[in-house]
Write a protein that holds these residues in place. Sequence first.
Motif, PDB file in Angstrom:
ATOM      1  N   THR A 172     -32.159   5.583  11.223  1.00  0.00           N
ATOM      2  CA  THR A 172     -32.726   4.114  11.114  1.00  0.00           C
ATOM      3  C   THR A 172     -31.552   3.430  10.703  1.00  0.00           C
ATOM      4  N   LYS A 173     -30.786   3.818   9.797  1.00  0.00           N
ATOM      5  CA  LYS A 173     -29.966   2.901   9.532  1.00  0.00           C
ATOM      6  C   LYS A 173     -27.924   2.983  10.223  1.00  0.00           C
ATOM      7  N   THR A 174     -27.942   4.212  11.473  1.00  0.00           N
ATOM      8  CA  THR A 174     -26.887   4.228  12.025  1.00  0.00           C
ATOM      9  C   THR A 174     -26.281   3.405  12.646  1.00  0.00           C
ATOM     10  N   ASP A 175     -27.507   2.632  13.061  1.00  0.00           N
ATOM     11  CA  ASP A 175     -26.300   1.139  13.814  1.00  0.00           C
ATOM     12  C   ASP A 175     -26.288   0.354  13.188  1.00  0.00           C
ATOM     13  N   VAL A 176     -26.998   0.224  11.997  1.00  0.00           N
ATOM     14  CA  VAL A 176     -26.423  -0.649  10.824  1.00  0.00           C
ATOM     15  C   VAL A 176     -24.652  -0.163  10.318  1.00  0.00           C
ATOM     16  N   LEU A 177     -24.760   1.000   9.940  1.00  0.00           N
ATOM     17  CA  LEU A 177     -23.390   1.447   9.271  1.00  0.00           C
ATOM     18  C   LEU A 177     -22.241   1.232  10.704  1.00  0.00           C
ATOM     19  N   VAL A 178     -22.366   1.271  11.352  1.00  0.00           N
ATOM     20  CA  VAL A 178     -21.702   1.372  12.994  1.00  0.00           C
ATOM     21  C   VAL A 178     -21.130  -0.189  12.920  1.00  0.00           C
ATOM     22  N   ASP A 179     -23.022  -1.245  12.987  1.00  0.00           N
ATOM     23  CA  ASP A 179     -21.418  -2.693  12.815  1.00  0.00           C
ATOM     24  C   ASP A 179     -21.011  -2.731  11.106  1.00  0.00           C
ATOM     25  N   PHE A 180     -21.372  -1.985  10.406  1.00  0.00           N
ATOM     26  CA  PHE A 180     -21.093  -2.980   9.294  1.00  0.00           C
ATOM     27  C   PHE A 180     -19.217  -2.276   8.739  1.00  0.00           C
ATOM     28  N   LEU A 181     -19.128  -1.128   9.608  1.00  0.00           N
ATOM     29  CA  LEU A 181     -17.932  -0.567   9.268  1.00  0.00           C
ATOM     30  C   LEU A 181     -17.363  -0.935  10.703  1.00  0.00           C
ATOM     31  N   ASN A 182     -17.499  -1.063  12.003  1.00  0.00           N
ATOM     32  CA  ASN A 182     -16.622  -2.310  12.586  1.00  0.00           C
ATOM     33  C   ASN A 182     -16.399  -3.129  12.046  1.00  0.00           C
ATOM     34  N   THR A 183     -17.157  -4.124  11.203  1.00  0.00           N
ATOM     35  CA  THR A 183     -16.755  -5.212  11.498  1.00  0.00           C
ATOM     36  C   THR A 183     -16.006  -5.251   9.876  1.00  0.00           C
ATOM     37  N   ASN A 184     -16.003  -3.972   9.015  1.00  0.00           N
ATOM     38  CA  ASN A 184     -14.603  -3.874   8.152  1.00  0.00           C
ATOM     39  C   ASN A 184     -13.279  -3.239   8.998  1.00  0.00           C
ATOM     40  N   ALA A 185     -13.715  -2.909   9.981  1.00  0.00           N
ATOM     41  CA  ALA A 185     -12.159  -1.856  10.199  1.00  0.00           C
ATOM     42  C   ALA A 185     -10.527  -2.024  10.347  1.00  0.00           C
ATOM     43  N   LYS A 186     -10.876  -3.723   9.812  1.00  0.00           N
ATOM     44  CA  LYS A 186      -9.252  -4.075   9.314  1.00  0.00           C
ATOM     45  C   LYS A 186      -8.986  -3.266   8.043  1.00  0.00           C
ATOM     46  N   LYS A 187     -10.131  -3.625   7.413  1.00  0.00           N
ATOM     47  CA  LYS A 187      -9.590  -3.385   5.923  1.00  0.00           C
ATOM     48  C   LYS A 187      -9.794  -1.734   5.472  1.00  0.00           C
ATOM     49  N   ILE A 188      -9.988  -0.688   6.144  1.00  0.00           N
ATOM     50  CA  ILE A 188     -10.406   0.384   6.186  1.00  0.00           C
ATOM     51  C   ILE A 188      -8.847   1.004   6.935  1.00  0.00           C
ATOM     52  N   ARG A 189      -8.567   0.084   8.037  1.00  0.00           N
ATOM     53  CA  ARG A 189      -7.201   0.466   8.323  1.00  0.00           C
ATOM     54  C   ARG A 189      -6.032   0.087   7.119  1.00  0.00           C
ATOM     55  N   SER A 190      -6.182  -0.645   6.594  1.00  0.00           N
ATOM     56  CA  SER A 190      -5.517  -1.361   5.471  1.00  0.00           C
ATOM     57  C   SER A 190      -4.985  -0.532   4.380  1.00  0.00           C
ATOM     58  N   LEU A 191      -6.320   0.197   4.043  1.00  0.00           N
ATOM     59  CA  LEU A 191      -6.800   1.173   2.990  1.00  0.00           C
ATOM     60  C   LEU A 191      -5.554   2.526   3.365  1.00  0.00           C
ATOM     61  N   LEU A 192      -6.043   2.529   4.986  1.00  0.00           N
ATOM     62  CA  LEU A 192      -5.376   3.867   5.607  1.00  0.00           C
ATOM     63  C   LEU A 192      -4.305   3.835   5.389  1.00  0.00           C
ATOM     64  N   SER A 193      -3.562   2.645   5.869  1.00  0.00           N
ATOM     65  CA  SER A 193      -2.224   2.972   5.981  1.00  0.00           C
ATOM     66  C   SER A 193      -1.505   3.306   4.343  1.00  0.00           C
ATOM     67  N   LYS A 194      -1.914   2.487   3.737  1.00  0.00           N
ATOM     68  CA  LYS A 194      -1.286   3.051   2.161  1.00  0.00           C
ATOM     69  C   LYS A 194      -1.741   4.070   1.491  1.00  0.00           C
ATOM     70  N   ARG A 195      -2.564   4.929   2.534  1.00  0.00           N
ATOM     71  CA  ARG A 195      -2.507   6.912   2.244  1.00  0.00           C
ATOM     72  C   ARG A 195      -1.464   7.950   4.314  1.00  0.00           C
ATOM     73  N   LEU A 196      -1.509   7.061   4.878  1.00  0.00           N
ATOM     74  CA  LEU A 196      -1.074   7.616   5.387  1.00  0.00           C
ATOM     75  C   LEU A 196       1.089   7.556   5.090  1.00  0.00           C
ATOM     76  N   SER A 197       1.604   8.513   5.709  1.00  0.00           N
ATOM     77  CA  SER A 197       2.933   8.638   5.561  1.00  0.00           C
ATOM     78  C   SER A 197       2.815   9.102   7.533  1.00  0.00           C
ATOM     79  N   ILE A 198       2.797   8.190   8.295  1.00  0.00           N
ATOM     80  CA  ILE A 198       3.551   8.295   9.169  1.00  0.00           C
ATOM     81  C   ILE A 198       3.828   7.044  10.028  1.00  0.00           C
ATOM     82  N   TYR A 199       4.288   6.676  11.504  1.00  0.00           N
ATOM     83  CA  TYR A 199       5.618   5.734  11.524  1.00  0.00           C
ATOM     84  C   TYR A 199       4.145   4.342  11.675  1.00  0.00           C
TER      85      TYR A 199
END
Length: 142
Positions: free
Chosen positions: A56-83
């Motif tokens: 029942t919480k999957t839809d809420v989780l997807v909405d939460f992750l999509n609203t925080n996608a930019k934050k997740i992407r910036s944290l991911l860019s610090k971990r990755l060594s790709i262009y």
Amino acid sequence: MADKKGRVQEIIQRDVSEIILYELKSPLCQYASINEVRMTSDYSYCKFYVTHMDPTKTDVLVDFLNTNAKKIRSLLSKRLSIYKTPELSFFKDEVYEKARHIDQVIENALKKKPMTLKDLEEQEKKAKPKTTRKKTATKKKA
């Protein structure tokens, strides 16, 4: 996976999973899991298929992750060594629900008695009301 794209997908899946579980610090994300990652060949877009332990919480989780996608992407860019760090988008994974439905259909089919042609004919007779028509004979004049 032997190919580069597959290895990068695995690394991104692992890193995004760790970011969601440990760095977002949301109680909603405690029981989240990423089941599949699909990435374009130029590494510009990445789709994540996620589920939650509580369906029942999957839809809420997807909405939460999509609203925080930019934050997740910036944290991911610090971990990755790709262009190029890909754009992230999250979707509800419905594979388990579809598999459960297919299992139920198969189970119901196995429980039912197999039907023969005689059974089908009897069902058709019950379904169609009987109508009687009087045939009138026509006489030819000679």
